[in-house]
Design an enzyme around this catalytic site. Structure first.
Site, mmCIF file in Angstrom:
data_model
loop_
_atom_site.group_PDB
_atom_site.id
_atom_site.type_symbol
_atom_site.label_atom_id
_atom_site.label_comp_id
_atom_site.label_asym_id
_atom_site.label_seq_id
_atom_site.Cartn_x
_atom_site.Cartn_y
_atom_site.Cartn_z
ATOM 1 N N HIS A 137 0.858 -1.294 0.126
ATOM 2 C CA HIS A 137 0.072 0.031 -0.043
ATOM 3 C C HIS A 137 0.758 1.063 -0.008
ATOM 4 O O HIS A 137 1.173 2.105 -1.086
ATOM 5 C CB HIS A 137 -0.756 -0.132 1.336
ATOM 6 C CG HIS A 137 -1.635 1.242 1.245
ATOM 7 N ND1 HIS A 137 -1.825 1.845 2.483
ATOM 8 C CD2 HIS A 137 -2.484 1.919 0.509
ATOM 9 C CE1 HIS A 137 -2.807 3.018 2.420
ATOM 10 N NE2 HIS A 137 -3.125 2.851 1.165
ATOM 11 N N CYS A 161 -1.000 0.323 10.032
ATOM 12 C CA CYS A 161 -1.174 1.629 9.658
ATOM 13 C C CYS A 161 -2.416 2.078 8.942
ATOM 14 O O CYS A 161 -3.079 2.828 9.140
ATOM 15 C CB CYS A 161 -0.013 1.992 8.761
ATOM 16 S SG CYS A 161 1.697 1.421 9.264
ATOM 17 N N HIS A 162 -2.863 1.009 7.683
ATOM 18 C CA HIS A 162 -4.224 1.535 7.088
ATOM 19 C C HIS A 162 -5.068 0.213 7.085
ATOM 20 O O HIS A 162 -5.916 -0.013 6.395
ATOM 21 C CB HIS A 162 -4.022 1.907 5.706
ATOM 22 C CG HIS A 162 -2.941 2.883 5.888
ATOM 23 N ND1 HIS A 162 -1.590 2.907 5.395
ATOM 24 C CD2 HIS A 162 -3.285 4.289 5.910
ATOM 25 C CE1 HIS A 162 -0.925 4.235 5.856
ATOM 26 N NE2 HIS A 162 -1.766 5.121 5.962
ATOM 27 N N GLY A 163 -4.624 -0.907 7.674
ATOM 28 C CA GLY A 163 -5.405 -2.014 8.058
ATOM 29 C C GLY A 163 -5.368 -3.141 6.856
ATOM 30 O O GLY A 163 -6.537 -3.723 6.515
ATOM 31 N N PRO A 176 -6.348 -1.717 2.268
ATOM 32 C CA PRO A 176 -6.151 -0.982 0.955
ATOM 33 C C PRO A 176 -5.191 -1.377 0.004
ATOM 34 O O PRO A 176 -4.968 -0.815 -1.111
ATOM 35 C CB PRO A 176 -6.036 0.520 1.339
ATOM 36 C CG PRO A 176 -5.278 0.208 2.772
ATOM 37 C CD PRO A 176 -6.171 -1.092 3.250
#
Lengths: 197, 429
Positions: A137, A161-163, A176
């Protein structure tokens, strides 16, 4: 030389002497000279630009770090180690038979970036999952390689951090990130040592 | 700018017209180095060196910015980072050698540029401001070159920093505190290296700014010319473009060929092998020698070996060295002769060549060890340098009978350009 009228007033520019092609028909010698000179300078400038641009590329000492040997003898199934290659983390995980089976049971059609575990490992070394520890990502280092870290809902890696969620073949399953964790070039030198890069 | 008959900028393309209304930058360029700047028609190749100096600075800034991408300004790793540039960075050897030799070529070109000004009276009215700004540029160049030489942190770098900052310790009373303030310590070390790196990066841009002022100040009276006779009408000038862009372009080509020969076949010829030894604060090299472009000033510095008038030799040397450059600031008012070009000043021409020879002798003394006979020769040569500016030039201005000047540039050209405008008047008589 064409003749020209004498100039009475010294502050008056002499008239332009017409050459053979001044009537606008056909190129003059001077046109050729201009184009040749400017082209020559252009080629020179472009040549100078090559080293000025090339110096930004990785230098020889950086490229010298491009391969690393790892001893896998002490890594038991279920364990993973993190090594540094090209100043980036590489995840080396010894998969348990259960994790291999989990990865093989996933239908390819359900994957965002369809790849089998066999494609992502070396023949005869299907238990050794070797990937870059760099989330596709935005480049964070996912959790799950060390003992006790969150491995996400698919038992592979989890990037907090963003899953982004990765499965036991380090394939992207949720969140993501667009692609699976990258597999570097590597080769087994002996059954228990691997050379990355 | 300059003359009323200068060509006017007329943008044809609608977009250029739009740009000209909002930000007339193309107009500025056109009036500075384009057809909008009328230049005397009789310039010889000595008028190339301003452009060459600008090109040298451009080479130094481009290569310098790139070197700064790979260099580490830290006493522990500076020397190794230069070797890293030389060995590991793609084309790093080329870029560093270009920067090293570019500095030398910058000084070669600027010295010729300065002596051109001295010969043709370019410092005289109405161009005093051009000359003053030029001396400022020269001082900034010297400061920049010195600080750049320290950065590789070799033996000559280190001891150069030691010696040059030592000048300031000669100042009475506050000398030693000033030196410690400059260095950030008792001897050159990491703090000195870091501040020199910062300033070495900054000053070239200051030089570029002063160069703009230098050109601005030049374009108000317009360029001087080999006859020294003022421009009187359109017949005396040609537009800068295409006439002098073509001539300067050719000169730049010759310059780049010579630069390339040095760069590719003798890149270390002008350097000092001691600077490939890492800095060692406990061992001084046998001969501390500055780079060649500082030799004359170094000789003047060392000319004072004795105290007199209650002033120590060390202070005399430093004062003399700085005075040698400061003198140039006063030259427009020291030389009172109304005739600009030495082509029409027989006595001054001899004095000029004597000065060239004297500076060459000083350079030779500056690179030689401090022993006899060099010390004595250096003292005479340094004395002559000051005598030239303080005694000889004012006397010549007063007593010399100049040759008859041509009525105009055009007339001198038509009567035989060879005699009137040849470089340094070599074809005269």
């Amino acid at each position: 030389m064409a003749t020209r009228d004498t100039v009475d007033d010294p502050n008056q520019r002499p008239p332009v002497i017409a050459g053979p092609h001044e009537d606008g028909v056909g190129p003059r010698r001077r046109d050729f000279l201009n184009i040749a000179a400017v082209s020559f300078a252009g080629v020179g400038a472009a040549t100078v630009l090559i080293p000025l641009v090339n110096q930004m590329n990785p230098s020889a000492d950086v490229l010298a770090l491009a391969s690393t040997e790892v001893d896998l003898a002490k890594v038991v199934p279920g364990q993973g180690i993190k090594v540094s290659w090209r100043k980036q983390p590489v995840f080396i995980r010894n998969l348990t038979p259960k994790e291999i089976a989990e990865a093989d049971a996933v239908p390819l059609s359900s994957l965002r970036d369809p790849q089998t575990l066999a494609e992502r490992t070396k023949p005869g070394h299907k238990n050794w999952l070797i990937t870059l520890g760099v989330c596709t990502h935005l480049g964070c280092v996912p959790l799950g390689i060390s003992e006790g870290e969150n491995r996400g809902q698919y038992g592979g890696y989890f990037c907090p951090c963003h899953g982004s969620q990765y499965d036991t073949a380090a394939r992207i399953r949720g969140g993501p990130a667009p692609r699976n964790l990258a597999v570097p070039d590597y080769a087994f030198k002996t059954p228990t040592t691997v050379q990355i890069g | 700018m300059s003359f009323p008959w200068a060509e006017h900028y007329r943008p044809h393309h609608p977009m250029m017209r739009w740009l000209d209304e909002k930000l007339p930058l193309p107009r500025l360029v056109y009036n500075a180095v384009g057809a909008g700047y009328p230049v005397p028609r009789n310039l010889n190749y000595f008028w190339n060196f301003g452009v060459l100096a600008g090109a040298s600075l451009a080479i130094q800034i481009v290569t310098g910015i790139i070197l700064a991408m790979h260099y580490a300004a830290n006493g522990l790793v500076a020397f190794d980072s230069v070797e890293h540039i030389m060995r590991d960075v793609n084309s790093g050897w080329l870029i560093r050698y270009a920067h090293m030799n570019g500095a030398s070529f910058f000084f070669i070109v600027v010295y010729i540029h300065i002596f051109r000004g001295l010969y043709y009276g370019s410092y005289k009215a109405p161009r005093e401001m051009v000359w003053l700004l030029g001396v400022v540029i020269f001082l900034l160049m010297m400061a920049t070159a010195f600080m750049g030489y320290v950065l590789p942190w070799g033996q000559m770098s280190f001891w150069g920093a030691q010696v040059i900052t030592g000048f300031f310790s000669a100042i009475p009373l506050v000398g030693e505190p000033v030196r410690q303030w400059l260095l950030g310590g008792y001897a050159p070390d990491n703090d000195a290296l870091n501040r020199f790196f910062s300033l070495h990066y900054l000053l070239p841009f200051v030089i570029a700014a002063v160069i703009m002022l230098h050109i601005w100040a030049l374009h108000i009276p317009g360029s001087n010319n080999p006859t020294g006779v003022a421009v009187q009408g359109p017949a005396d000038t040609v537009p800068f473009h295409p006439y002098y862009t073509a001539k300067d372009g050719f000169g730049l080509g010759v310059f780049l060929v010579l630069f390339s020969i040095m760069l590719f076949f003798a890149p270390n010829y002008l350097g000092h092998p001691d600077n490939y030894i890492p800095a060692n604060p406990l061992a001084t090299p046998a001969h501390i020698v500055p780079e060649w472009y500082f030799w004359p000033f170094y000789a003047i510095l060392r000319a004072f070996t004795f105290d007199f008038l209650f002033v120590p030799a060390k202070l005399w040397g430093v004062v003399a060295m700085f005075s040698a450059i400061a003198l140039l600031f006063f030259l427009p008012w020291i030389d009172r002769s109304p005739v600009r070009s030495a082509n029409y000043r027989p006595a001054y021409r001899i004095a000029f060549w004597m000065l060239v020879a004297d500076v060459a002798i000083l350079a030779w003394i500056g690179k030689s060890p401090a022993e006899e006979p060099y010390v004595r020769i250096g003292q005479f040569a340094a004395a002559y340098y000051f005598a030239h500016f303080l005694i000889i030039v004012p006397l010549i201005a007063r007593f010399e009978t100049p040759k008859p000047l041509p009525n105009s540039i055009t007339e001198s050209v038509l009567h035989g350009e060879a005699a009137e405008a040849a470089p340094l008047g070599l074809a005269a008589e």
